[in-house]
Design a protein around this motif. Structure first.
Motif, PDB file in Angstrom:
ATOM      1  N   GLY A  73     -11.271   7.956  -0.671  1.00  0.00           N
ATOM      2  CA  GLY A  73     -11.285   6.938  -1.451  1.00  0.00           C
ATOM      3  C   GLY A  73      -9.726   6.253  -1.514  1.00  0.00           C
ATOM      4  O   GLY A  73      -9.595   5.351  -2.426  1.00  0.00           O
ATOM      5  N   CYS A  74      -8.848   6.677  -0.941  1.00  0.00           N
ATOM      6  CA  CYS A  74      -7.463   6.333  -1.423  1.00  0.00           C
ATOM      7  C   CYS A  74      -7.078   5.150  -0.194  1.00  0.00           C
ATOM      8  O   CYS A  74      -5.936   4.449  -0.457  1.00  0.00           O
ATOM      9  CB  CYS A  74      -6.325   7.518  -1.131  1.00  0.00           C
ATOM     10  N   GLY A  75      -7.779   4.800   0.492  1.00  0.00           N
ATOM     11  CA  GLY A  75      -7.781   3.581   1.562  1.00  0.00           C
ATOM     12  C   GLY A  75      -7.131   4.138   2.920  1.00  0.00           C
ATOM     13  O   GLY A  75      -6.983   3.088   3.764  1.00  0.00           O
ATOM     14  N   LYS A  76      -7.291   5.309   3.338  1.00  0.00           N
ATOM     15  CA  LYS A  76      -6.873   5.728   4.657  1.00  0.00           C
ATOM     16  C   LYS A  76      -7.499   5.184   5.844  1.00  0.00           C
ATOM     17  O   LYS A  76      -6.986   4.429   6.791  1.00  0.00           O
ATOM     18  CB  LYS A  76      -6.851   7.116   4.670  1.00  0.00           C
ATOM     19  N   SER A  77      -8.801   5.248   5.679  1.00  0.00           N
ATOM     20  CA  SER A  77      -9.831   4.573   6.659  1.00  0.00           C
ATOM     21  C   SER A  77      -9.690   3.032   6.835  1.00  0.00           C
ATOM     22  O   SER A  77      -9.832   2.669   8.073  1.00  0.00           O
ATOM     23  CB  SER A  77     -11.108   5.140   6.485  1.00  0.00           C
ATOM     24  N   THR A  78      -9.607   2.263   5.637  1.00  0.00           N
ATOM     25  CA  THR A  78      -9.487   1.050   5.797  1.00  0.00           C
ATOM     26  C   THR A  78      -8.274   0.718   6.486  1.00  0.00           C
ATOM     27  O   THR A  78      -8.260  -0.447   7.193  1.00  0.00           O
ATOM     28  CB  THR A  78      -9.470   0.493   4.254  1.00  0.00           C
ATOM     29  N   LEU A  79      -7.005   1.406   6.082  1.00  0.00           N
ATOM     30  CA  LEU A  79      -5.796   0.939   6.657  1.00  0.00           C
ATOM     31  C   LEU A  79      -5.973   1.400   8.419  1.00  0.00           C
ATOM     32  O   LEU A  79      -5.283   0.605   9.251  1.00  0.00           O
ATOM     33  CB  LEU A  79      -4.728   2.155   6.041  1.00  0.00           C
ATOM     34  N   ALA A  80      -6.643   2.416   8.677  1.00  0.00           N
ATOM     35  CA  ALA A  80      -6.766   2.642  10.020  1.00  0.00           C
ATOM     36  C   ALA A  80      -7.538   1.638  10.821  1.00  0.00           C
ATOM     37  O   ALA A  80      -7.237   1.411  11.948  1.00  0.00           O
ATOM     38  CB  ALA A  80      -7.698   3.987  10.288  1.00  0.00           C
TER      39      ALA A  80
END
Length: 356
Positions: A73-80
């Motif tokens: 939920g910290c945004g890692k996958s969205t950033l990827a």
């Protein structure tokens, strides 16, 4: 690279004061970079917008492996996904070899020859009705690379560790182990001869017995082909074993980054320390740090330092320290893209007017 014994056997965005705006002297040329990157999802049914990625500067050098670490939920996958062009940023830029990414269909197709995403679930990524050969050949066919296709597919399978490739080409996903499925996914990436891979939790769904094999494969591909890689994970042991540098993400921001030794052996940010504390050390007084409060919510980012509601150091700070640091009301600057940095008001009495 040293192996961690706990692993698998074990208010406006801007440069941080005192931080260099670009890579420090001696850094590798950039293969892939995010500059002031933000991704905001509009709210629905009266909910506030979700700031999934909120002003991120991240740099992956040529031939370098960077681990992106943080809670779910910290945004890692969205950033990827933003880095490979699957999500268009709300603001900021993605740069490939210093050239900004365009978002036309033609520009994205050309870009994806060079930058490829490796998904978390290999079983879900593979079409059960498609054999291994067709799965690996899919990318080259979409990009019009039909000359010498069998040699390209077999070469990719061999580089991914599926040897002899002829033995695997006719198999279907259900005939493969989880590790072999992940190797097929990686072979499909390699068939396009990319320069950068973005691997989103590449070993999370695999048994511990095969995780090390996949990590060793990624290292081998870096050494053999000069690939650059961003490896997204919540596993600090993975970062220790595979990465050159580590970036720690919390609630849409990079809160600490540096070399593996700097971040994992001498962490500065309270969040990084809390993540590391759960790894048993063998000491009699070992106790993990339990994060209090609610998990990250990108629709309700707190004022000031976004980690302060869960920060044990802030909770234990004296009133004079709280007054000086003002963690609950003073925004932290966005970290620069390279070098060793940690975004925490409590690290210095001068309230972060110099780099860590």
């Amino acid at each position: 690279m040293t192996v961690n014994p706990t692993e698998e056997a074990a208010s406006a965005p801007g440069a941080q004061p005192g931080a260099l705006p670009d890579a420090p002297p001696g850094a590798r040329p950039a293969a892939l970079e995010a500059r002031d990157l933000s991704v905001v999802y509009p709210g629905s049914r009266g909910r506030a917008p979700a700031r999934a990625v909120d002003g991120v500067n991240l740099r992956i050098g040529q031939g370098e492996i960077v681990a992106l670490i943080g809670e779910s939920g910290c945004g890692k996958s969205t950033l990827a996904r933003a880095l490979v062009g699957l999500v268009k940023p709300t603001s900021g830029q993605v740069l490939y070899q210093d050239t900004p990414l365009g978002y036309s269909a033609k520009a994205l197709k050309q870009y994806r020859r060079h930058t490829q995403l490796v998904l978390q679930d290999p079983g879900g990524a593979l079409n059960p009705k498609q054999n291994v050969y067709d799965a690996v050949a899919l990318g080259p066919r979409l990009h019009g690379l039909r000359d010498g296709l069998p040699e390209r597919v077999h070469g990719a399978l061999a580089r991914a560790g599926l040897r002899p490739p002829e033995e695997f080409a006719g198999r279907y996903p259900h005939e493969l182990s989880g590790g072999q499925q992940q190797r097929v996914v990686i072979a499909g990436v390699l068939a396009l001869d990319p320069r950068v891979i973005v691997a989103d939790e590449p070993v999370a769904s695999l048994d511990a017995s095969v995780r090390g094999e996949i990590l060793k494969l990624i290292l081998h591909l870096r050494d053999e082909l000069g690939l650059s890689a961003l490896v997204v994970s919540h596993d600090l042991g993975l970062a220790w074993n595979i990465a050159d540098r580590v970036a720690v993400m919390y609630l849409g921001r990079i809160v600490e980054q540096g070399t593996v030794e700097e971040v994992l052996l001498r962490p500065q940010h309270p969040y990084t320390k809390a993540l590391l504390s759960v790894i048993p050390t063998g000491a009699e007084d070992w106790r993990p740090t339990l994060l209090t409060g609610e998990p990250p919510d990108p629709t309700a980012i707190p004022a000031g330092c976004r980690f302060h509601p869960r920060c044990g150091r802030w909770a234990a700070a004296s009133e004079p320290e709280r007054a000086e640091a003002a963690c609950d009301r003073r925004e932290l600057p966005v970290l620069a893209a390279d070098g060793y940095r940690a975004a925490c008001h409590l690290l210095h009495t001068d309230a972060l007017t110099e780099s860590v």
